[in-house]
Design an enzyme around this catalytic site. Structure first.
Site, mmCIF file in Angstrom:
data_model
loop_
_atom_site.group_PDB
_atom_site.id
_atom_site.type_symbol
_atom_site.label_atom_id
_atom_site.label_comp_id
_atom_site.label_asym_id
_atom_site.label_seq_id
_atom_site.Cartn_x
_atom_site.Cartn_y
_atom_site.Cartn_z
ATOM 1 N N CYS A 109 12.335 -6.565 -46.902
ATOM 2 C CA CYS A 109 11.928 -5.722 -45.765
ATOM 3 C C CYS A 109 10.772 -4.774 -46.106
ATOM 4 O O CYS A 109 10.180 -4.170 -45.217
ATOM 5 C CB CYS A 109 13.119 -4.933 -45.243
ATOM 6 N N HIS A 233 10.346 1.104 -41.424
ATOM 7 C CA HIS A 233 11.068 -0.161 -41.298
ATOM 8 C C HIS A 233 12.170 0.027 -40.251
ATOM 9 O O HIS A 233 12.881 1.024 -40.261
ATOM 10 C CB HIS A 233 11.652 -0.557 -42.651
ATOM 11 N N ASN A 263 16.601 -5.806 -36.661
ATOM 12 C CA ASN A 263 15.915 -5.735 -37.952
ATOM 13 C C ASN A 263 15.241 -7.079 -38.229
ATOM 14 O O ASN A 263 15.914 -8.062 -38.523
ATOM 15 C CB ASN A 263 16.930 -5.391 -39.047
HETATM 16 N N1 COA Z 1 31.756 -3.743 -34.567
HETATM 17 C C1 COA Z 1 32.838 -2.958 -34.481
HETATM 18 N N2 COA Z 1 33.412 -2.382 -35.561
HETATM 19 C C2 COA Z 1 32.832 -2.609 -36.750
HETATM 20 C C3 COA Z 1 31.695 -3.417 -36.906
HETATM 21 C C4 COA Z 1 31.161 -3.999 -35.745
HETATM 22 N N3 COA Z 1 30.060 -4.795 -35.771
HETATM 23 N N4 COA Z 1 31.358 -3.448 -38.208
HETATM 24 C C5 COA Z 1 32.248 -2.684 -38.856
HETATM 25 N N5 COA Z 1 33.144 -2.174 -37.973
HETATM 26 C C6 COA Z 1 34.272 -1.279 -38.241
HETATM 27 C C7 COA Z 1 34.680 -1.289 -39.694
HETATM 28 O O1 COA Z 1 35.607 -2.318 -39.960
HETATM 29 C C8 COA Z 1 35.281 0.087 -39.837
HETATM 30 O O2 COA Z 1 36.579 0.064 -39.312
HETATM 31 P P1 COA Z 1 37.745 0.936 -39.977
HETATM 32 O O3 COA Z 1 37.306 2.371 -39.842
HETATM 33 O O4 COA Z 1 38.930 0.591 -39.153
HETATM 34 O O5 COA Z 1 37.830 0.472 -41.391
HETATM 35 C C9 COA Z 1 34.446 0.959 -38.925
HETATM 36 O O6 COA Z 1 33.842 0.055 -37.969
HETATM 37 C C10 COA Z 1 33.351 1.698 -39.663
HETATM 38 O O7 COA Z 1 32.659 0.761 -40.477
HETATM 39 P P2 COA Z 1 31.495 1.200 -41.449
HETATM 40 O O8 COA Z 1 31.089 0.037 -42.286
HETATM 41 O O9 COA Z 1 31.913 2.465 -42.115
HETATM 42 O O10 COA Z 1 30.364 1.511 -40.373
HETATM 43 P P3 COA Z 1 28.978 2.199 -40.610
HETATM 44 O O11 COA Z 1 28.880 3.433 -39.802
HETATM 45 O O12 COA Z 1 28.621 2.276 -42.066
HETATM 46 O O13 COA Z 1 28.013 1.146 -39.914
HETATM 47 C C11 COA Z 1 26.390 -0.493 -40.522
HETATM 48 C C12 COA Z 1 27.881 -0.132 -40.448
HETATM 49 C C13 COA Z 1 26.239 -1.870 -41.136
HETATM 50 C C14 COA Z 1 25.852 -0.482 -39.105
HETATM 51 C C15 COA Z 1 25.679 0.578 -41.371
HETATM 52 O O14 COA Z 1 26.364 0.761 -42.586
HETATM 53 C C16 COA Z 1 24.248 0.223 -41.666
HETATM 54 O O15 COA Z 1 23.440 0.093 -40.765
HETATM 55 N N6 COA Z 1 23.877 0.120 -42.960
HETATM 56 C C17 COA Z 1 22.540 -0.204 -43.351
HETATM 57 C C18 COA Z 1 22.295 -1.690 -43.174
HETATM 58 C C19 COA Z 1 20.831 -2.036 -43.220
HETATM 59 O O16 COA Z 1 20.012 -1.349 -42.703
HETATM 60 N N7 COA Z 1 20.536 -3.170 -43.848
HETATM 61 C C20 COA Z 1 19.220 -3.697 -43.950
HETATM 62 C C21 COA Z 1 18.390 -2.912 -44.880
HETATM 63 S S1 COA Z 1 16.767 -3.555 -44.970
#
Ligand code: COA
Length: 308
Positions: A109, A233, A263
């Protein structure tokens, strides 16, 4: 002294729109959850990396008024080439009727920002016109049954025409880096799907956006107050918010198109740049901070003066 400036830009997105509502029919997720955690409402899926790159590249060349015979090099930032061999840049070079060198650059990215800085190096050693493209079709390496990644990744391409100028040019400062000890937090085996530790990627992304953005601004001899527009990004609106906050740059100076693109990896910065240029948000003389980060981890920032 020999520098460069951007004289053209272009964007390409596949026609097929996949909304959060569409995803919620096959995944245990909701539109509201995705919007709240990422800012993404919909994304575009389809096409090939070279096909999207050709479309964006052609628009950038048209905008710059370049004849194909005058282009000196194509750099295609991509993580998702159409084939293992050859580089997709060779397809782009051929289809655009160019008679120049062409290669792919993979910094995931961060690839577009890496490529823009790389292109400036080629200008320094004598090239005059370089087509810099970021294009990815992440949908091909995304597991559509995995709600942790399927909600984020998508396809697209963006391009700029970079032209040599006498004098220092419009790249005022830059920074790039990599920390390969973090390879495991976002990876995909050859032939496999993207694996991600979302929380760790989030935390690290904010950190490197801030440190790299600051380094590029400092090397430009500027302060965050001097920045008119940030083109980050497009991964997650909360990452952009948090990084802008820590950089001391108001969020309304950040360009975001991720609500409609998701993304798109190497395409995301040039897609946002093209949007800002076409909408008139990018005004001549503006100081612009481009900040990329991604798997590797890698990161790259460039401070440019917009002077098309
Ligand atoms: N829909 C609904 N619930 C979801 C879910 C989805 N798509 N994905 C995860 N959950 C749930 C999890 O299971 C968790 O449930 P729990 O509390 O019962 O265990 C809860 O939602 C929170 O999950 P978590 O992983 O803590 O969420 P988050 O706030 O960290 O968001 C991302 C997840 C992936 C959106 C976030 O971590 C993110 O954007 N990270 C960066 C990723 C990125 O940018 N990657 C590319 C880089 S170039």
């Amino acid at each position: 002294m020999r520098g460069a400036q951007i004289t053209g830009w272009g964007a390409a997105l596949p026609e097929k729109v996949v909304t959060n509502h569409d995803l919620s029919t096959t995944l245990d997720t909701t539109h509201d959850w995705i919007v709240e955690r990422t800012g993404i409402h919909e994304r575009r899926v389809g096409g090939s990396t070279s096909g999207l790159a050709i479309e964006a590249g052609r628009l950038a060349m048209e905008k710059a008024g370049w004849e194909p015979s005058t282009v000196d090099l194509v750099i295609l930032a991509t993580t998702t080439p159409d084939q293992q061999v050859p580089a997709s840049a060779s397809t782009v070079q051929n289809e655009l009727g160019l008679t120049c060198g062409a290669f792919d650059l993979n910094a995931v990215c961060s690839g577009f920002a890496y490529s823009l800085i790389t292109a400036h190096g080629f200008i320094q050693v004598g090239l005059s016109r370089i087509l810099v493209i970021g294009a990815d079709t992440l949908s091909r390496i995304t597991d559509w049954d995995d709600r942790g990644t399927a909600i984020l990744f998508a396809d697209g391409a963006g391009a700029v025409a970079l032209e040599a100028v006498e004098g220092p040019g419009e790249l005022l400062g830059w920074d790039l880096g990599s920390d390969g000890s973090l390879r495991h937090i976002l990876d995909a085996d050859i032939g496999g799907y993207l694996n991600m530790d979302g929380k760790e990627v989030f935390r690290r992304a904010v950190r490197v956006m801030v440190s790299s953005g600051k380094a590029a601004i400092e090397r430009a001899g500027l302060t965050p107050d001097d920045v008119d527009l940030v083109i980050p990004h497009q991964a997650n609106i909360r990452i952009i918010e948090s990084a802008c906050n820590k950089l001391g740059i108001p969020l309304d100076k950040a360009v975001s198109v991720l609500h409609r693109t998701g993304n798109t990896s190497a395409a995301s910065i040039p897609l946002a740049l093209a949007d800002a240029a076409d909408s008139g948000r990018l005004q001549p003389g503006a100081i612009v901070l481009l900040v990329g980060f991604g798997a590797g981890m890698t990161w790259a920032s460039a401070v440019i003066r917009w002077n098309p």
